[in-house]
Design an enzyme around this catalytic site. Structure first.
Site, short mmCIF file in Angstrom:
data_model
loop_
_atom_site.label_atom_id
_atom_site.label_comp_id
_atom_site.label_asym_id
_atom_site.label_seq_id
_atom_site.Cartn_x
_atom_site.Cartn_y
_atom_site.Cartn_z
N ASP A 34 0.98 -1.37 -0.01
CA ASP A 34 0.10 -0.05 0.05
C ASP A 34 0.79 1.14 0.05
O ASP A 34 0.74 2.01 -0.95
CB ASP A 34 -0.87 -0.03 1.16
N ARG A 115 -0.09 3.85 17.41
CA ARG A 115 -0.52 5.16 16.21
C ARG A 115 -0.13 6.54 16.96
O ARG A 115 0.07 7.28 16.06
CB ARG A 115 -1.82 4.67 16.05
N ASP A 144 -7.35 3.04 13.01
CA ASP A 144 -6.00 3.49 12.88
C ASP A 144 -6.02 4.93 12.19
O ASP A 144 -5.38 5.75 12.43
CB ASP A 144 -5.00 2.65 12.12
N SER A 200 -3.65 -8.88 7.17
CA SER A 200 -3.18 -7.85 7.51
C SER A 200 -2.57 -7.61 9.03
O SER A 200 -3.26 -7.99 9.95
CB SER A 200 -4.60 -6.69 7.67
N1 ARG Z 1 -8.18 -3.95 16.09
C1 ARG Z 1 -6.99 -3.38 16.47
C2 ARG Z 1 -7.11 -2.10 16.73
O1 ARG Z 1 -7.91 -1.52 16.29
C3 ARG Z 1 -5.78 -3.88 15.53
C4 ARG Z 1 -5.78 -3.05 14.40
C5 ARG Z 1 -4.56 -3.60 13.72
N2 ARG Z 1 -4.17 -2.67 12.53
C6 ARG Z 1 -3.90 -2.47 11.15
N3 ARG Z 1 -3.61 -1.93 10.48
N4 ARG Z 1 -3.78 -4.26 11.03
O2 ARG Z 1 -6.25 -1.44 17.61
#
Ligand code: ARG
Length: 424
Positions: A34, A115, A144, A200
């Protein structure tokens, strides 16, 4: 409003960039498909220079020289690689430990903690390298984007954001085609080639998450290949192992008697936990953006350190503190999950967490065995515990057994009266 160039949807939020105002972009670059496509695409579509920032939060198996080389090869003006493991551990994971932070009863928040730090660094590097816009690779469906954009909009109102994955309407196939067309190398999946979309993944010192593919099918039990960090419990050693964690004021400082700096301690705990198969969580989660999602988490360090901390905290606090703190712990976890790291309530809560954790010093033993982590020993100079009072047969000192019936009579008074009224 001026006409937008082809393919750019109109912006909805004040912090989103208008294409004509994008001059130089700070791209949060992971080296994956990406963000690599994005690196080319931004140069093409916006006619803008791109500076890359890659943040090391302790994700295992990353080769930062390769990432930097790829960024430069794809035309980045510059590529900063920042080791932020120490800051993640000190400023983000430490308060999470003090708050026993689990969202939804099972998610230790590693991504949610990472993040705001990544976005804060993006702001710093955007400013120091003359960028007007920050670009990230989050989709429009996850948490995110909320965490990153809320951070940028809070810390740097002068900077704008673009999130190409949300708007470019390329699926995975189109991205791969774009990559071939523009000479973007794609690393093929070790077992599946590039035909099957990979999971992912997001990971750092505090844990790893997998989403996508069969994980979205709630009826589908975890396939073995998802576990790339933690040994599957059935393959874990037959002999149990007990790790001792020492805490000072709520912060882990030593493992098995050896004082370690926090990053080393987290890495060591993760390594031992992973070997014993602990920290696997199959989690259904309420996202901030409304959707429910299933994640497979592997969080071996958190699976050892969170229960150890919580157990020690319980020992040094009074019944009243213990009754109360869980409510604030939950509120803390929710705020952080929701991307409101910079919300003043979080600092207010941290003040309370710090105050309680003043007492949280001592040592806890956690026994690890085939996927389970169980606290087996506790000791603290601050324990609100007196063995002589707790043991059978003893009496006297602060506790008089003969006073108990009087207490029971008063303590049960309202309940007894109410029972009688309801059962007339
Ligand atoms: N569900 C978790 C959260 O919202 C993990 C997210 C993982 N992020 C990703 N871009 N794969 O914090």
């Amino acid at each position: 409003m001026t006409d937008l160039p082809d393919g750019f949807p109109p912006r909805t939020a004040s912090y989103e960039a208008d294409p004509e105002h994008v001059g130089r972009v700070l791209l949060l670059y992971s080296g994956g498909l990406d963000t690599s496509v994005m690196l080319k695409w931004i140069q093409d579509r916006y006619d803008a220079g791109v500076v890359c920032l890659t943040v090391n939060l302790g994700q295992p198996g990353e080769d930062y020289e390769v990432i930097e080389g790829k960024a430069r090869m794809l035309g980045a003006l510059d590529c900063h690689i920042v080791d932020a493991r120490e800051e993640l551990a000190r400023e983000y994971i430490t308060p999470a430990i003090k708050a026993n932070a689990l969202y939804g009863g099972g998610y230790p928040l590693f991504t949610a903690l990472g993040r705001p730090l990544i976005a804060k660094l993006a702001v710093e590097y955007a400013r120091s390298s003359g960028c007007d816009t920050i670009a990230h690779g989050c989709t429009g469906k996850g948490n995110d984007q909320v965490r990153i954009e809320a951070t940028v909009a809070t810390l740097a109102p002068e900077l704008k954001v673009i999130a190409p994955v949300r708007s470019w309407q390329m699926g995975r196939e189109e991205e791969i085609a774009y990559a071939h067309e523009h000479g973007i190398p794609i690393k093929s999946h070790p077992t599946q080639g590039t035909e099957v979309a990979p999971y992912s993944i997001d990971d750092n010192l505090w844990g790893r998450s997998s989403e996508g593919r069969w994980i979205e099918d709630l009826d589908h039990a975890p396939e073995d290949d998802v576990f790339q960090l933690v040994t599957r419990p059935e393959l874990a050693p037959d002999a149990p192992e007990t790790v001792e964690i020492e805490f000072e004021r709520g912060v882990p400082v030593a493992l098995n008697g050896e004082r370690l700096d926090l990053v080393d301690l987290l890495e060591r705990a993760a390594e031992i936990g992973a070997r014993h198969g602990v920290g696997i969580v199959d989690h259904i989660e309420d996202r901030i953006v409304g959707l429910k999602v299933r994640d497979i988490y592997e969080a071996p360090a958190a699976a050892i350190l969170l229960p150890a901390h919580q157990e020690l905290e319980k020992l040094v606090c009074t019944i009243h503190q213990n009754q109360f703190k869980g409510q604030l712990d939950r509120q803390w976890a929710y705020l952080v999950y929701a991307g409101l790291w910079w919300e003043p309530l979080r600092e207010d809560l941290d003040a309370y967490m710090d105050s309680v954790n003043e007492q949280v010093s001592g040592t806890v033993g956690v026994k690890l065995y085939k996927g389970h982590a169980r606290v087996v020993t506790r000791s603290s100079p601050n324990a609100v515990y007196d063995q002589s009072l707790a043991s059978f047969g003893e009496s006297g000192g602060l506790f008089s057994q003969t006073a108990s019936p009087g207490f029971i009579e008063l303590f049960s008074l309202q309940s007894r009266m109410a029972w009688r009224l309801r059962n007339r």
